[in-house]
Structure formats: structure tokens, C-alpha cells
Design an enzyme around this catalytic site. Structure first.
Site, PDB file in Angstrom:
ATOM      1  N   LYS A   7      46.649  44.834  49.296  1.00 39.00           N
ATOM      2  CA  LYS A   7      46.860  43.491  49.153  1.00 39.00           C
ATOM      3  C   LYS A   7      48.036  43.014  47.988  1.00 39.00           C
ATOM      4  O   LYS A   7      48.706  43.151  47.467  1.00 39.00           O
ATOM      5  CB  LYS A   7      46.055  43.237  47.539  1.00 39.00           C
ATOM      6  CG  LYS A   7      46.027  42.326  46.830  1.00 39.00           C
ATOM      7  CD  LYS A   7      44.522  41.415  45.884  1.00 39.00           C
ATOM      8  CE  LYS A   7      44.934  40.405  45.216  1.00 39.00           C
ATOM      9  NZ  LYS A   7      43.746  40.537  43.933  1.00 39.00           N
ATOM     10  N   GLY A  64      39.027  34.069  40.365  1.00 33.07           N
ATOM     11  CA  GLY A  64      38.454  32.793  39.873  1.00 33.07           C
ATOM     12  C   GLY A  64      36.751  33.283  39.244  1.00 33.07           C
ATOM     13  O   GLY A  64      36.204  32.516  38.733  1.00 33.07           O
ATOM     14  N   THR A 114      37.830  40.638  36.930  1.00 29.61           N
ATOM     15  CA  THR A 114      37.741  39.973  35.483  1.00 29.61           C
ATOM     16  C   THR A 114      36.618  39.732  34.796  1.00 29.61           C
ATOM     17  O   THR A 114      35.635  40.096  34.110  1.00 29.61           O
ATOM     18  CB  THR A 114      38.492  38.591  35.025  1.00 29.61           C
ATOM     19  OG1 THR A 114      39.494  38.928  35.684  1.00 29.61           O
ATOM     20  CG2 THR A 114      38.291  38.253  33.809  1.00 29.61           C
TER      21      THR A 114
END
Lengths: 66, 273
Positions: free
Chosen positions: B103, B191, B213
Site C-alpha cells: 500500500k 475516515g 481506527t
């Protein structure tokens, strides 16, 4: 007769090769990757890769990340 | 289980067929020992990690010891500020012997953590030529996405909102443009804070979502991982099922004829055109 390892000065290991450095640092060769003077050292070559005074080494491992 | 995907619906990246369309990250866990249970509960088959200098006083973290053997390893190039640094980190990650997926993350701005699309495209080109399966993290910009496709990316990974914010699909319209335009898989990364937001991305036609997260900082990461796995599967099934049209006016779901006490089968009142 020193090396720079991860930004800090360390004495040259005996014998002066990558495998001995990892042993002195207490690191399992299977879970790290080593770069010597900007070039990746393949895991199979640790014992055969000599170290010289003034070499710069980076020793890295995987950590949590996204 | 109601989350079983269609048997013939898989995501193919770099020659690997994935049944799960949820990718998970390994950052920010209070205890890395939760990671195996997170993988199991989420059903994810791809997992990200970062490469850092070993703390010579503390020794290396045991992250890889917590990652189930069947997972595809997707190291990131976080910490790279230039294309050259991303290429260097990618080569080091591959030398760890955990596969050839990468990535690409090139972030020169530490305040906003937004990716540099131009540097990302340069790194993508170099690494794709070296045989990496390259998944670049990006701002959802059409022209950057096309550059990444031309450079040999295996997928693109547009951000839904700035990293670590849990703010959801703030870039929804631009991600929809990428999904409509690109032949490559579009994997929403960064996000996504709630399962409903991952579900929405999948309903829109995203190929997958990467969540870190939102799972790692939940009060119960394993429960949240399971919820994300179900939400991604539900959104995918909804996309494949062809969502109905959105209308400006009300449209009765029940018949407007045959009411009790009604004359001649006419509706009791005219329906506005």
C-alpha cells in the site's frame, strides 16, 4: 571501530558481520530486515555480509499500521 | 450466518481471489493480542502493517506473531515523504518475506496527512514494474486515479475522510466518480468510522473498504470488527441487487385501490400527479 545502527553509535561486533550484530542486539533474524549503507541485505546473507567501521545500518520490523 | 457472500462474487487483486471485501489494519490496538480475534470476527483476508526501526533497547514488536497465517499481508509505506522513500520502504517490506503487496502512502504534510498524488504515481510506476501488487492510497481525484491506473496500480484506495478521523464518506461524490470511471477496484481507505458508512460505500459500488481506527479504538474491537464484516457484506449484496430508484415524491408501497367501503374500485382521493 564503530557503526551507526538505527541512528545510534555501536561498537563493531565480533566477528564483524550482520549475523553477529543481530545476535549482539538480541534480535531474531526472522523478524527483521536489514539495510547496510542503503542496500538491503538478504536474510540468507547475514553471516556472509561483513561490516566495516563507519557503516550505517538500519534494522526494521513490522509494527501496527493502517 | 446471514453474511455469507454470493459464492461466485469475489474480488480479484494481483491474481488472488478474496471472498471478503473488508481489509483491516493493525494500528492503534490497545493490545495486539486482540488481532487474531479481530481477523476471525471480521472475516477479513487482507491486513495492513507498517515498517519501522527496531527499538534496540526494547526489541522488535511481535506483531507478525498475531497475524493469522491465511491473511494476505499488505504493508504500507507510511513515513514516506517522497516517491523514493516509498520505493525504499516497499523494497524493505518485501525483503521481510511476507509477499509482494504494497500500500503506497506518500504523505509530506504531517498536519493534514493527505497523500501526494504525483509522488504516489511515480512510486506506483516504479514498484509495479518491479512486480509489486501496488495499492496506492490517494485523494479521490479522477486525474490522479487515471495516472495511477496507467502506472500499473492493482486498485486505487481513495480516502473517505482524513486518516483516523472516523468522519465517514466526506468525499462521497468524488469516490462515486472514480467507481464510475475506473476499470480498477476502488477500495475506500481512511475516515470510515461506522459500519453504516462502510455499508454505504459498498452500496455505491466500492470494491472493498479498509478499516483500522474505527475497529481498533472501539470499546470492543472484536464486536466492532464483526459489525464491519456484516456491514460490508450487506452493502455488497445491496449493490449486486440493484437498489431501486430514488424519487422526489411519495410513491405508495401498498395498492391505492380496493379500500373497504369504496365505490367502484376508485381510490378515495385523487393522487397528485
Amino acid at each position: 571501530m564503530t557503526l551507526t545502527v538505527n541512528g545510534s553509535t555501536r561498537p563493531l561486533p565480533r566477528p564483524a558481520n550482520v549475523a553477529a550484530l543481530l545476535r549482539d542486539c538480541g534480535l531474531d533474524p526472522a523478524v527483521v530486515v536489514v539495510e547496510r549503507n542503503g542496500t538491503i541485505v538478504p536474510g540468507a546473507d547475514y553471516a556472509a555480509t561483513p561490516l566495516e567501521p563507519g557503516d550505517t545500518l538500519e534494522i526494521l520490523s513490522f509494527v501496527g499500521g493502517g | 450466518m446471514t453474511t455469507t457472500p454470493e459464492p461466485d462474487d469475489f474480488l480479484e487483486i494481483g491474481g488472488t481471489r478474496l471472498q471478503s471485501r473488508l481489509f483491516v489494519g493493525t494500528g492503534k490496538f490497545g493490545d495486539d493480542a486482540l488481532i487474531p480475534a479481530v481477523c476471525e470476527a471480521s472475516g477479513a483476508q487482507v491486513i495492513t502493517m507498517a515498517l519501522r526501526r527496531v527499538d534496540l533497547d526494547a526489541g522488535p514488536a511481535n506483531l507478525m506473531g498475531h497475524i493469522p497465517a491465511h491473511m494476505v499481508r499488505l504493508p504500507n509505506t507510511s513515513g514516506a515523504r517522497t516517491a523514493d522513500e516509498a520505493v525504499r520502504i516497499a523494497r524493505l517490506a518485501r525483503a521481510m518475506g511476507c509477499g509482494h503487496w504494497i500500500k503506497i502512502e506518500v504523505v509530506a504534510d504531517s498536519r493534514h496527512l493527505l497523500p501526494d498524488g504525483y509522488a504516489t504515481a511515480r512510486a506506483t510506476e516504479t514498484l509495479a514494474r518491479e512486480g509489486f501488487v501496488v495499492l496506492p492510497y490517494m485523494n479521490p481525484d479522477l486525474y490522479v486515479a487515471r495516472s495511477l491506473a496507467d502506472a500499473g496500480a492493482a486498485a486505487v484506495m481513495p480516502l473517505g475522510a482524513p486518516i483516523g478521523t472516523n468522519r465517514g464518506l466526506r468525499t462521497r461524490e468524488m469516490i462515486a466518480v472514480l467507481i464510475e470511471d475506473l476499470a480498477l477496484p476502488v477500495i475506500v481507505d481512511a475516515g470510515i468510522g461506522r459500519p453504516s458508512q462502510a455499508c454505504e460505500a459498498m452500496e455505491m459500488g466500492a470494491a472493498a473498504c479498509l478499516v483500522n481506527t474505527a475497529i481498533a479504538t472501539a470499546a470492543d474491537p472484536v464486536g466492532m470488527a464483526r459489525a464491519f464484516g456484516r456491514a460490508v457484506a450487506a452493502g455488497r449484496e445491496a449493490f449486486l441487487s440493484g437498489p431501486g430508484a430514488v424519487r422526489a415524491r411519495a410513491s405508495a408501497s401498498s395498492p391505492l385501490t380496493g379500500f373497504l367501503g369504496q365505490d367502484g374500485g376508485r381510490a378515495p382521493q385523487e393522487v397528485a400527479p
